[in-house]
Structure formats: C-alpha cells, structure tokens
Motif scaffolding. Structure first.
Motif, PDB file in Angstrom:
ATOM      1  N   GLY A 109       0.878  -1.222   0.143  1.00  0.00           N
ATOM      2  CA  GLY A 109      -0.012  -0.073  -0.003  1.00  0.00           C
ATOM      3  C   GLY A 109       0.900   1.266  -0.042  1.00  0.00           C
ATOM      4  O   GLY A 109       2.058   1.286   0.672  1.00  0.00           O
ATOM      5  N   THR A 113      -3.392   5.248  -3.801  1.00  0.00           N
ATOM      6  CA  THR A 113      -3.461   4.311  -4.734  1.00  0.00           C
ATOM      7  C   THR A 113      -4.691   3.571  -4.379  1.00  0.00           C
ATOM      8  O   THR A 113      -4.814   3.165  -3.226  1.00  0.00           O
ATOM      9  N   ILE A 114      -5.275   3.008  -5.408  1.00  0.00           N
ATOM     10  CA  ILE A 114      -6.206   2.107  -5.210  1.00  0.00           C
ATOM     11  C   ILE A 114      -5.786   0.676  -5.236  1.00  0.00           C
ATOM     12  O   ILE A 114      -6.280  -0.184  -4.578  1.00  0.00           O
ATOM     13  N   ASP A 115      -4.913   0.462  -6.123  1.00  0.00           N
ATOM     14  CA  ASP A 115      -4.328  -0.773  -6.360  1.00  0.00           C
ATOM     15  C   ASP A 115      -3.016  -1.091  -5.370  1.00  0.00           C
ATOM     16  O   ASP A 115      -2.508  -0.150  -5.223  1.00  0.00           O
ATOM     17  N   PRO A 140       1.597  -1.054  -9.537  1.00  0.00           N
ATOM     18  CA  PRO A 140       0.179  -1.455  -9.161  1.00  0.00           C
ATOM     19  C   PRO A 140      -0.235  -2.876  -9.636  1.00  0.00           C
ATOM     20  O   PRO A 140       0.144  -2.973 -10.685  1.00  0.00           O
ATOM     21  N   GLU A 141      -1.041  -3.267  -8.905  1.00  0.00           N
ATOM     22  CA  GLU A 141      -1.540  -4.754  -9.336  1.00  0.00           C
ATOM     23  C   GLU A 141      -0.276  -5.893  -9.359  1.00  0.00           C
ATOM     24  O   GLU A 141      -0.447  -6.823  -9.685  1.00  0.00           O
TER      25      GLU A 141
END
Length: 185
Positions: A109, A113-115, A140-141
C-alpha cells in the motif's frame, strides 16, 4: 537587557531555527520522520519571528496586530502540516528481515493508490531519529517480492520472480544505490 537586544536575540534564534529546518528539508540522513522535523521547524520559526517582531514594535496596536497575524500563521501552518503528514500513508508491513540494527521491510500500500503496491524499504535505528530509505518499488497490481535479504554489511537484495535486484547501502546515511522500480528485470 534592552528591547532591541531581546528582539535581535529572538531574530537570531529564528534564523537558527530556519537553518535547522533547511537541514531537515535536505534530509541527508534519510530520517523516517523528517516531515515532522520540517513541520516543527517551520512552526518554531513562525513563533520566534512573531515574538521578535512583537518585542521590537513599540505601538500596542501594532503588537496586537503582529500577534494576531503570527497566531493565525502558526495555527494555519500547524493544521496544514498535520493534515499533509497524516495523508502520507506508509503502508502495512508484510514482512521484515533484520540484520544487526538494520531491517528490510516489505510494505503493501501507498498513499493515493487504489491498487495494492508493494515496496521494500531499509530501516535503521529506532525512535524519532529512525532512518528509512527505499530499496524497491513494484507496480500497481504487481505481486509482492519473493524474498528480501542482506548480502553482507553493505548490500541488500530483493527477489521478484526470477529477477534479483541488488543495491549497495552506505551505513552512515543509509543511502541506497540504485533504487529499483518496477517488477521487470
């Protein structure tokens, strides 16, 4: 002590506080809590300048005006700094490997950030003067690193899939070179 001398001493202290704040901004020792030192230094500088000007000004209404403006600036800076520092989310600790006083920490995290984004940081010390330097940051991801390890006293490695990223560490300042980004070799 005369009024002018008091004002000059307070002004000199304000300059010293501003110089120490500049050092905190430069952050040559990669302090984990450097943002708090910067916020505190700016607040101390605002307060010292306010008091120095209050002492230097002879008219009572000008003193009140200086105190009101300085108080508004101090409260405004305090709220702004608190909110800005609080928004910087460090991430949750996934794993940690220690070697002496140094620790390689895998975090999941990051702020805004969302991912999920995984990153590895090197930490040393404890308390307000704890040091922290980035070693690796994923995409991300992307997945978490497969493993992290110390390679002797001055090298660290991060394993991502079949890739092994190695970085050198300067022990005193905790400078990491290079800082790897992305998950590709």
């Amino acid at each position: 002590m005369t009024t002018l001398r008091r004002a000059l001493v307070l002004g000199a202290l304000a300059v010293l506080a501003a110089l120490l704040t500049g050092l905190a901004v430069l952050d040559p020792f990669h302090l984990r809590h450097a943002s708090w030192f910067v916020a505190g230094g700016v607040l101390l500088t605002i307060l010292l300048v306010t008091v120095a000007l209050t002492v230097a000004v002879k008219l009572w209404f000008a003193r009140v005006l200086v105190l009101v403006v300085g108080g508004i600036a101090a409260v405004g800076w305090g709220i702004t700094a608190w909110l800005a520092i609080d928004l910087d989310e460090p991430g949750a600790v996934v794993s940690e490997v220690a070697s002496g006083d140094q620790r390689l920490v895998v975090l999941e995290g990051a702020a805004f950030t969302i991912d999920p984004v995984h990153r590895v940081v090197l930490r040393a010390g404890d308390g307000p003067f704890e040091q922290e330097s980035p070693v690796w940051e994923g995409v991300p991801e992307g997945g978490a690193p497969g493993g992290v390890a110390f390679r002797g006293r001055d090298e660290v490695e991060v394993r991502v899939g079949s890739c092994v990223f190695v970085s050198r560490v300067e022990a005193g300042t905790l400078l990491v070179d290079p800082v790897h980004q992305g998950a590709t070799c």
